[in-house]
Design a protein around this motif. Structure first.
Motif, PDB file in Angstrom:
ATOM      1  N   GLN A  73      -1.352 -66.905 -12.342  1.00 25.64           N
ATOM      2  CA  GLN A  73      -0.252 -65.967 -12.335  1.00 25.64           C
ATOM      3  C   GLN A  73       0.900 -66.455 -13.201  1.00 25.64           C
ATOM      4  OE1 GLN A  73       0.460 -65.631  -8.122  1.00 25.64           O
ATOM      5  NE2 GLN A  73      -0.891 -63.866  -7.914  1.00 25.64           N
ATOM      6  N   GLN A  74       1.165 -67.760 -13.146  1.00 30.34           N
ATOM      7  CA  GLN A  74       2.257 -68.305 -13.928  1.00 30.34           C
ATOM      8  C   GLN A  74       1.995 -68.153 -15.421  1.00 30.34           C
ATOM      9  OE1 GLN A  74       5.215 -69.513 -12.822  1.00 30.34           O
ATOM     10  NE2 GLN A  74       5.758 -69.496 -14.985  1.00 30.34           N
ATOM     11  N   GLU A  75       0.739 -68.420 -15.826  1.00 34.99           N
ATOM     12  CA  GLU A  75       0.397 -68.299 -17.238  1.00 34.99           C
ATOM     13  C   GLU A  75       0.530 -66.863 -17.715  1.00 34.99           C
ATOM     14  OE1 GLU A  75      -3.477 -68.926 -20.117  1.00 34.99           O
ATOM     15  OE2 GLU A  75      -3.276 -70.127 -18.295  1.00 34.99           O
ATOM     16  N   LYS A  76       0.080 -65.912 -16.896  1.00 36.30           N
ATOM     17  CA  LYS A  76       0.141 -64.516 -17.275  1.00 36.30           C
ATOM     18  C   LYS A  76       1.577 -64.013 -17.322  1.00 36.30           C
ATOM     19  CE  LYS A  76      -2.870 -61.670 -15.522  1.00 36.30           C
ATOM     20  NZ  LYS A  76      -3.680 -60.941 -14.540  1.00 36.30           N
ATOM     21  N   GLU A  77       2.433 -64.501 -16.402  1.00 36.58           N
ATOM     22  CA  GLU A  77       3.795 -64.027 -16.346  1.00 36.58           C
ATOM     23  C   GLU A  77       4.634 -64.522 -17.511  1.00 36.58           C
ATOM     24  OE1 GLU A  77       5.419 -64.901 -12.542  1.00 36.58           O
ATOM     25  OE2 GLU A  77       4.128 -63.470 -11.478  1.00 36.58           O
ATOM     26  N   ASN A  78       4.146 -65.549 -18.216  1.00 37.53           N
ATOM     27  CA  ASN A  78       4.887 -66.023 -19.372  1.00 37.53           C
ATOM     28  C   ASN A  78       4.962 -64.971 -20.474  1.00 37.53           C
ATOM     29  OD1 ASN A  78       5.441 -68.509 -18.233  1.00 37.53           O
ATOM     30  ND2 ASN A  78       3.631 -69.499 -19.102  1.00 37.53           N
ATOM     31  N   SER A  79       4.079 -63.978 -20.443  1.00 38.89           N
ATOM     32  CA  SER A  79       4.067 -62.942 -21.466  1.00 38.89           C
ATOM     33  C   SER A  79       4.997 -61.783 -21.128  1.00 38.89           C
ATOM     34  CB  SER A  79       2.643 -62.405 -21.644  1.00 38.89           C
ATOM     35  OG  SER A  79       2.187 -61.787 -20.440  1.00 38.89           O
ATOM     36  N   LEU A  80       5.633 -61.812 -19.966  1.00 38.81           N
ATOM     37  CA  LEU A  80       6.526 -60.744 -19.551  1.00 38.81           C
ATOM     38  C   LEU A  80       7.885 -60.862 -20.229  1.00 38.81           C
ATOM     39  CD1 LEU A  80       5.769 -60.704 -15.726  1.00 38.81           C
ATOM     40  CD2 LEU A  80       5.058 -58.983 -17.385  1.00 38.81           C
ATOM     41  N   LEU A  81       8.482 -59.719 -20.529  1.00 41.97           N
ATOM     42  CA  LEU A  81       9.817 -59.709 -21.106  1.00 41.97           C
ATOM     43  C   LEU A  81      10.868 -60.123 -20.077  1.00 41.97           C
ATOM     44  CD1 LEU A  81      11.668 -59.019 -23.508  1.00 41.97           C
ATOM     45  CD2 LEU A  81      11.728 -56.655 -22.665  1.00 41.97           C
ATOM     46  N   TYR A  82      10.662 -59.690 -18.821  1.00 41.96           N
ATOM     47  CA  TYR A  82      11.605 -60.007 -17.741  1.00 41.96           C
ATOM     48  C   TYR A  82      10.944 -60.936 -16.729  1.00 41.96           C
ATOM     49  CZ  TYR A  82      14.261 -55.971 -19.460  1.00 41.96           C
ATOM     50  OH  TYR A  82      14.954 -55.083 -20.247  1.00 41.96           O
TER      51      TYR A  82
END
Length: 230
Positions: A38-47
């Motif tokens: 989840q942490q790796e995927k959330e790095n691609s979020l703008l917010y």
């Protein structure tokens, strides 16, 4: 669309998953824990969750809690509240929903399909258990207008039973008219068709429009006064 339902009940949202020490590949990220993925995927979020302001809420246009309660109980059963969330809050919510159901990417990938059936084949736009999908959903569920209305209609011990988002792609068929939990058809005794006139309300639904709703794009429809006589 986000639908929040607050009945007088206790609900368990989400699920528990266990992993052994083996390295696993989940949605293109190789990790040995759910949290790491989840942490790796959330790095691609703008917010990020840190961008969510949990202390500032907008007051809906011409908001009057007594008029809202009257409209959804003794009135037609629905009311529109405008301007509850800032544009930034809406962008955060849309980004999180698309992050989990990939609807925006799916539309681009299927733009050249010849039939409407292919446009949504194998696609499910539902994102469940939004509380563990981002802090923005915690903020949306705790909006003072939602809390005030639910406290009056259901009582201060009401609890959220379902918090989910649904994305409809072009070409998907509509749902048949239906009653949502806990108002299933078998709930009504055939000998007492007027049960809604005397029974206390068991739930209130708050639907947040993350995109425009209209007749052409599959917006949610409601039937006025169906809360009195389904």
């Amino acid at each position: 669309m986000i639908k929040i339902v607050l009945p007088i009940a206790i609900a368990v949202l989400g699920a528990i998953a266990t992993f052994d020490n083996e390295t696993k590949k989940i949605d293109s990220c190789v990790v040995n824990s759910v949290e790491g993925c989840q942490q790796e995927k959330e790095n691609s979020l703008l917010y990020s969750d840190d961008d969510v302001d949990m202390t500032t809420f907008q007051t809906p246009k011409d908001f009057d809690v007594n008029k809202v309660v009257e409209a959804i109980t003794t009135g037609d059963g629905w009311i529109k509240l405008e301007g509850m969330y800032s544009e930034e809050d809406m962008m955060m919510a849309r980004e999180r929903v698309y992050h989990h159901n990939h609807a925006d990417k799916y539309l681009r990938q299927n733009a050249n399909h010849k039939t409407i059936d292919e446009a949504h084949n194998h696609f499910s736009g539902m994102v469940w258990a939004l509380f563990n999908k981002g802090r923005i959903f915690e903020k949306m569920a705790q909006h003072p207008a939602i809390l005030n209305v639910s406290n009056i209609v259901l009582g201060e011990k009401s609890a959220i039973s379902s918090f989910a988002a649904n994305t409809v792609l072009p070409g998907q068929g509509g749902q048949l008219p239906h009653l949502d939990y806990p108002y299933y058809r078998l709930f009504y005794p055939s000998s007492n068709p007027n049960i809604m006139d005397s029974a206390p309300p068991l739930s209130v639904q708050f639907v947040t429009l993350l995109t425009d709703f209209n007749m052409d794009n599959g917006g949610t429809a409601i039937r006025p006064n169906s809360h009195k006589l389904p």
